[in-house]
Each structure stands twice: as structure tokens, then as C-alpha cells.
Design an enzyme around this catalytic site. Structure first.
Site, PDB file in Angstrom:
ATOM      1  N   GLU A   1      48.248  30.641  40.570  1.00 36.58           N
ATOM      2  CA  GLU A   1      48.926  31.851  39.778  1.00 36.58           C
ATOM      3  C   GLU A   1      49.124  32.895  41.147  1.00 36.58           C
ATOM      4  O   GLU A   1      48.777  32.624  42.169  1.00 36.58           O
ATOM      5  CB  GLU A   1      48.012  32.647  39.033  1.00 36.58           C
ATOM      6  CG  GLU A   1      46.553  33.097  39.493  1.00 36.58           C
ATOM      7  CD  GLU A   1      45.681  33.880  38.781  1.00 36.58           C
ATOM      8  OE1 GLU A   1      46.090  35.295  38.772  1.00 36.58           O
ATOM      9  OE2 GLU A   1      44.830  33.505  37.875  1.00 36.58           O
TER      10      GLU A   1
ATOM     11  N   LYS B   1      36.270  35.724  33.078  1.00 35.61           N
ATOM     12  CA  LYS B   1      35.795  36.655  33.787  1.00 35.61           C
ATOM     13  C   LYS B   1      34.625  37.533  33.188  1.00 35.61           C
ATOM     14  O   LYS B   1      34.410  37.933  31.981  1.00 35.61           O
ATOM     15  CB  LYS B   1      36.805  38.052  34.141  1.00 35.61           C
ATOM     16  CG  LYS B   1      38.072  37.403  34.816  1.00 35.61           C
ATOM     17  CD  LYS B   1      39.031  38.242  35.289  1.00 35.61           C
ATOM     18  CE  LYS B   1      40.360  37.739  36.015  1.00 35.61           C
ATOM     19  NZ  LYS B   1      41.050  36.990  35.282  1.00 35.61           N
TER      20      LYS B   1
END
Length: 303
Positions: free
Chosen positions: A25, A159
Site C-alpha cells: 500500500e 490496528k
């Protein structure tokens, strides 16, 4: 109509030859770190993939094209660019149509990887269900993308700033395989453990690749999430990082920060509170995921 793809020659040659390619990414470059550390980290991640025997393909939207693989000059340009859009499924097409510069999140990178014919994507951590989502309905598009786009994603879990139990519940509802690598516990990004059991466990890149290929044979939509724990020497224990997360979340709420602005704000505050330790761990876990991503991509190419 063909998608507006521009493949780096190294990537195009590898795909044409059936060799292993790992997608990467670009939001970690534009929204995760300051220049020049962002570009240095991106190059280090690419170097890890090459050293492991695969070809890296960092993905970004530039000049109305989806670039699959970036040159050194393009990495520098992206690393210093201003007002870069943070792209997910909802706004990727608009960014392309407007000729803007955009960095790809997990969801957008998966879309681009599929279009290019890349099966494996290595990242830091996926998005998920935000804390308080029962009121805000703030749930990352990454979860639905995992349910519909056939790419295996290597991450250090979701996360840790997120609601991890709810994130796992949504992934189960969407039918996404969640595979812990080498342990029974779901990792929590900076920490190897979260206290939550992982739905599946696999101990080798070959097992992960075989499961990816079997999903294709069965005609199942969607990809796999491989939760790869951060190396023990670089982790911040869950009990240690949790109070830091709570402090950053409270500050975000006090300042009315919401939507796409939440994650960058939280990561910035955690960097400040931990005196840079959270970012150092973040870099190490991305490198670790890149190594596993290369191994899985090689096994898929052999399959």
C-alpha cells in the site's frame, strides 16, 4: 473497458512469467510517516521482498492511472506530495477520474492488486470496527473488501486502536478466514497477543498458499487475513500500550476528530507519547509482514 493500470516493467515481467509479486500500500508513505523516513521505509520494505525472492509492487494513484510498482523517482515524489487523497473503495474511481494523486488503503490496494493479477498483499495492520461503532457506525471498508476481493492480506492483525473483538465478529459474519501465523492468539499490531483466540492457525507459508488456492478452486469470493505477530524483540506488550491507546482515543474524542482523520491522529499521538517507540515497532512489523508475504507469494506461484 480496461482499467487504467500502469505496471512497472519489473512487475509486468514477473507477472507475465508467473513469478511471485507482493503488493504494497502507499498510505504508509503519505499518511504514516514524515519525509524522508516514509520513503526510506518504503524502500526497505521493497528490499526485504526482493531479498526473499519476490518482486514488490507499491501501489498508488498518480496522474489518472493506478501505478502498480513505483520507480525511485515516483516514490520520492509521492513521499513529498501534499494534499494526497487517502483512497478506499468509495473514492478510488473519483480520484482517478479527476487526475488527482491518491494513496491506497488496504481496500484500495486489494482492488488494484486484483486488477493487476497479484494474489498477495503485505501491509501493517488492517482497519476494522472502531471503538464506539455501535453509536458511530464507524467500520472500515477493509473488512468488506476482504469478504469480496480474492487477495491474501498479510498484516500484524488489526490496528490495536480498534475494537478487536467486534472486528473479529464482523470478519466472521463476512466469512473471511482469519489465520494467525505460528500461534493460537490473534495478534494486536504492536503486541503479539490480544487475549483473543484466532479462528484459524497455520504454521507455514505453504499452508497459507494452499488455502488461498483452494478458495479459488471452490469459487469462494474474498480473500484471507493472515495475522502475523510482530517479532518478540520489537513488540510493545499489550498491557503497556493499552493505556497509551486510551489516552490518544480520549484526546481524539475531546477534539471531535472522526472518520478518516481518526487513525492518523491516533498514530501521531502515540508516536509522541511513546517517544517514537510505536513508530519503530510499526516499521519492524511491516518488514516482518513483507518477508512472510514474499514467502506466501512464492508458494502460490509454485502452486
Amino acid at each position: 473497458m480496461k482499467a487504467p493500470l500502469t505496471l512497472l516493467p519489473e512487475v509486468a515481467d514477473a507477472l507475465a512469467g508467473g513469478r511471485a509479486v507482493v503488493a504494497l500500500e502507499s498510505t504508509i508513505i503519505t499518511h504514516g510517516m514524515p519525509f524522508p523516513q516514509n520513503v526510506e521505509t518504503a524502500r526497505a520494505v521493497e528490499a526485504e521482498i526482493r531479498a526473499a525472492g519476490a518482486v514488490p509492487a507499491t501501489i498508488a494513484v498518480m496522474g489518472g492511472r493506478i501505478h502498480v510498482g513505483l520507480t525511485g523517482d515516483e516514490l520520492d515524489q509521492l513521499g513529498q506530495a501534499k494534499d494526497v487523497a487517502k483512497l478506499s473503495r468509495a473514492d478510488m474511481a473519483a480520484c482517478l477520474a479527476q487526475g488527482r494523486t491518491g494513496a491506497t488503503t488496504v481496500a484500495a490496494t486489494m482492488i488494484a492488486a486484483r486488477l493487476a493479477g497479484i494474489s498477495v498483499f503485505a501491509t501493517g495492520g488492517i482497519g476494522g470496527v472502531h471503538r464506539g461503532a455501535e453509536l458511530s457506525f464507524d467500520i472500515s471498508a477493509d473488512l468488506r473488501e476482504l469478504a469480496q476481493t480474492p487477495v491474501t492480506v498479510i498484516a500484524a492483525g488489526a490496528k490495536a486502536i480498534l475494537d478487536l473483538p467486534k472486528t473479529l465478529e464482523v470478519l466472521e459474519t463476512y466469512g473471511v478466514p482469519v489465520i494467525a501465523f505460528g500461534q493460537d492468539e490473534f495478534p494486536a499490531f504492536w503486541s503479539r497477543g490480544s487475549g483473543l483466540p484466532a479462528p484459524l492457525r497455520m504454521d507455514s507459508a505453504g499452508e497459507i498458499a494452499a488455502a488461498h488456492l483452494m478458495r479459488g478452486r471452490l469459487g469462494l469470493p474474498g480473500g484471507q487475513l493472515v495475522a502475523n505477530p510482530i517479532p518478540v524483540e520489537h513488540e510493545i506488550a499489550f498491557a503497556e500500550i493499552s493505556p497509551v491507546i486510551e489516552q490518544a482515543l480520549a484526546e481524539a474524542a475531546d477534539q471531535g476528530i472522526a472518520g478518516k482523520a481518526v487513525t492518523p491522529f491516533l498514530l501521531d499521538r502515540m508516536f509522541e507519547i511513546t517517544a517514537g517507540r510505536s513508530l519503530a515497532s510499526n516499521v519492524e512489523l511491516v518488514l516482518n509482514n513483507a518477508r512472510l508475504g514474499a514467502a506466501v507469494a512464492i508458494e502460490i506461484a509454485r502452486g
